[in-house]
Structure formats: C-alpha cells, structure tokens
Design a protein around this motif. Structure first.
Motif, short mmCIF file in Angstrom:
data_model
loop_
_atom_site.label_atom_id
_atom_site.label_comp_id
_atom_site.label_asym_id
_atom_site.label_seq_id
_atom_site.Cartn_x
_atom_site.Cartn_y
_atom_site.Cartn_z
N MET A 212 0.85 -1.17 0.00
CA MET A 212 0.00 0.00 0.00
C MET A 212 0.89 1.24 0.00
SD MET A 212 -2.85 0.91 2.76
CE MET A 212 -4.12 2.01 2.38
N ASN A 213 0.64 2.14 -0.89
CA ASN A 213 1.41 3.37 -1.04
C ASN A 213 0.58 4.52 -0.46
OD1 ASN A 213 2.72 5.66 -1.89
ND2 ASN A 213 2.73 5.11 -4.04
N SER A 214 0.94 4.97 0.74
CA SER A 214 0.19 6.05 1.38
C SER A 214 1.15 6.96 2.13
CB SER A 214 -0.83 5.46 2.35
OG SER A 214 -1.58 6.48 2.95
N ILE A 215 0.85 8.26 2.08
CA ILE A 215 1.66 9.24 2.78
C ILE A 215 0.75 10.27 3.42
CG2 ILE A 215 1.98 10.68 0.74
CD1 ILE A 215 4.83 11.26 1.81
N THR A 216 1.15 10.76 4.57
CA THR A 216 0.44 11.84 5.25
C THR A 216 1.47 12.94 5.54
OG1 THR A 216 -1.07 10.29 6.32
CG2 THR A 216 -0.91 12.50 7.27
N ILE A 217 1.17 14.15 5.09
CA ILE A 217 2.06 15.28 5.36
C ILE A 217 1.24 16.46 5.86
CG2 ILE A 217 3.81 14.62 3.68
CD1 ILE A 217 2.69 16.93 1.93
N THR A 218 1.86 17.27 6.67
CA THR A 218 1.27 18.53 7.10
C THR A 218 2.26 19.63 6.77
OG1 THR A 218 0.03 17.48 8.88
CG2 THR A 218 0.40 19.85 9.08
N GLY A 219 1.77 20.67 6.14
CA GLY A 219 2.64 21.77 5.77
C GLY A 219 1.84 22.94 5.23
N ASN A 220 2.57 23.94 4.72
CA ASN A 220 1.95 25.15 4.19
C ASN A 220 2.01 25.15 2.67
OD1 ASN A 220 1.49 26.14 6.78
ND2 ASN A 220 3.52 27.03 6.87
N LEU A 221 0.96 25.69 2.06
CA LEU A 221 0.96 25.83 0.62
C LEU A 221 1.97 26.89 0.21
CD1 LEU A 221 -1.79 24.31 0.99
CD2 LEU A 221 -2.56 25.57 -1.00
N GLY A 222 2.76 26.58 -0.81
CA GLY A 222 3.79 27.50 -1.26
C GLY A 222 3.31 28.45 -2.34
N GLY B 61 -2.50 10.81 0.81
CA GLY B 61 -2.63 10.34 -0.56
C GLY B 61 -1.57 9.34 -0.93
N SER B 62 -1.49 9.04 -2.22
CA SER B 62 -0.47 8.12 -2.72
C SER B 62 0.62 8.94 -3.38
CB SER B 62 -1.08 7.10 -3.67
OG SER B 62 -1.73 7.76 -4.73
N VAL B 63 1.86 8.51 -3.20
CA VAL B 63 3.00 9.26 -3.69
C VAL B 63 3.62 8.58 -4.91
CG1 VAL B 63 4.70 8.12 -2.19
CG2 VAL B 63 5.10 10.44 -2.93
N TRP C 1 6.19 19.11 -2.03
CA TRP C 1 5.35 18.07 -2.62
C TRP C 1 4.36 18.74 -3.58
CZ3 TRP C 1 6.42 13.10 -1.26
CH2 TRP C 1 7.18 12.92 -0.12
N ASN C 2 4.29 18.22 -4.80
CA ASN C 2 3.29 18.66 -5.76
C ASN C 2 2.06 17.80 -5.54
OD1 ASN C 2 4.99 20.53 -7.11
ND2 ASN C 2 6.01 18.81 -8.11
N CYS C 3 0.93 18.43 -5.28
CA CYS C 3 -0.30 17.72 -4.95
C CYS C 3 -1.36 17.95 -6.01
CB CYS C 3 -0.83 18.19 -3.60
SG CYS C 3 0.33 17.95 -2.24
N SER C 4 -2.16 16.90 -6.27
CA SER C 4 -3.27 16.99 -7.21
C SER C 4 -4.51 16.41 -6.56
CB SER C 4 -2.96 16.21 -8.50
OG SER C 4 -1.83 16.74 -9.14
N LEU C 5 -5.59 17.18 -6.60
CA LEU C 5 -6.89 16.79 -6.06
C LEU C 5 -7.86 16.78 -7.22
CD1 LEU C 5 -8.65 16.24 -3.51
CD2 LEU C 5 -8.93 18.71 -3.34
N ILE D 178 -7.94 15.59 2.46
CA ILE D 178 -7.25 16.83 2.82
C ILE D 178 -8.01 17.50 3.96
CG2 ILE D 178 -8.46 18.14 1.04
CD1 ILE D 178 -5.91 19.86 0.76
N ALA D 179 -7.27 18.08 4.90
CA ALA D 179 -7.88 18.81 6.01
C ALA D 179 -7.20 20.16 6.12
CB ALA D 179 -7.72 18.03 7.31
N LEU D 180 -8.00 21.21 6.20
CA LEU D 180 -7.47 22.55 6.41
C LEU D 180 -7.16 22.71 7.89
CD1 LEU D 180 -10.02 24.58 4.25
CD2 LEU D 180 -7.84 23.60 3.55
#
Length: 131
Positions: A1-11, A69-71, A43-47, A94-96
């Motif tokens: 299973m390919n899963s990642i959780t990150i917390t950060g700020n939008l650039g 998501g998956s990386v 990280w480049n993210c796509s929703l 995604i959570a704000l």
C-alpha cells in the motif's frame, strides 16, 4: 500500500485545470518542514473531482493543510535540459488546519445571540435534558 500523510503550508495559490474528459484537477504545492536546520521537502499535490472545485477558494499560499494520498516520483527536464525529479501526491483526503487565509470566502455574518436574563437557579431548565 502506497500512502503518505504530510502537514505543511501551501507554497503558492492552487491552480484549477481539467483533464481531457472534463474532470477538474486542482494542483498545489505543500512544503513539509523538516526542522530549522534542514531544507523543506516540496510536494506537488493533485486533487480531482468535485472536491477540487469546492476547495479551490480555500487553498491559497500560506494555508496549512494535512494531505493524505499516494506518492509517486516523476522525472522531467527543466528549461536547461537538466533531468529533475519531483515527488507528487495524488490527494485522497485533505484537512485545512488553523485559520482560513484572508482570500477565502467569508462565512455569512450572524448576529450575536441575545443574552438571557440571569437565572435564579435550575428552575428555568427544561425537563427533557437527558442527564
């Protein structure tokens, strides 16, 4: 299973695109800070889909988010022809975090509830309270 959780700020502010079939894609980048002595990982993210459309107004530069998501790693050539790599996340959830950015649509303003007159005890409590 390919899963990642990150917390950060939008650039940067999120950008809306569409696939050939019309499916909306919201793209944004998130900086995952590794501490004061280490460089951030970007990280480049796509929703995709309806959530992409509804969250676009809230995903602006500086907003703190938690992304699940998956990386995948993507190789590409920059404008000088040098080979580059980037880490991409296909967002599943995604959570704000924290407050909303200044550009986000504001919620309707509601009047403050009227203050109740001081009570003399428990006489004014309803009888159907479940405790």
């Amino acid at each position: 299973m390919n899963s990642i959780t990150i917390t950060g700020n939008l650039g940067r502010d999120s950008e809306m695109h569409a696939m050939a079939d019309g499916t909306p894609i919201l793209s944004f980048s998130v900086a995952d800070g590794q501490g004061k002595d280490k460089a951030s990982i970007w990280w480049n993210c796509s929703l995709f889909g309806k959530r992409a459309e509804s969250l676009q107004a809230y995903l602006s530069k500086g907003q703190t988010v938690t992304v699940i998501g998956s990386v995948s790693e993507r190789e590409w050539a920059d404008k000088d022809g040098s080979k580059r790599k980037s880490m991409d996340i296909r967002v599943n959830d995604i959570a704000l975090q924290g407050g909303k950015p200044a550009q986000a649509p504001s919620a309707p303003v509601r009047a403050a509830p009227a203050k109740a007159a001081p009570s003399s005890g428990f006489d004014d409590m309803p009888d159907d309270i479940p405790f």
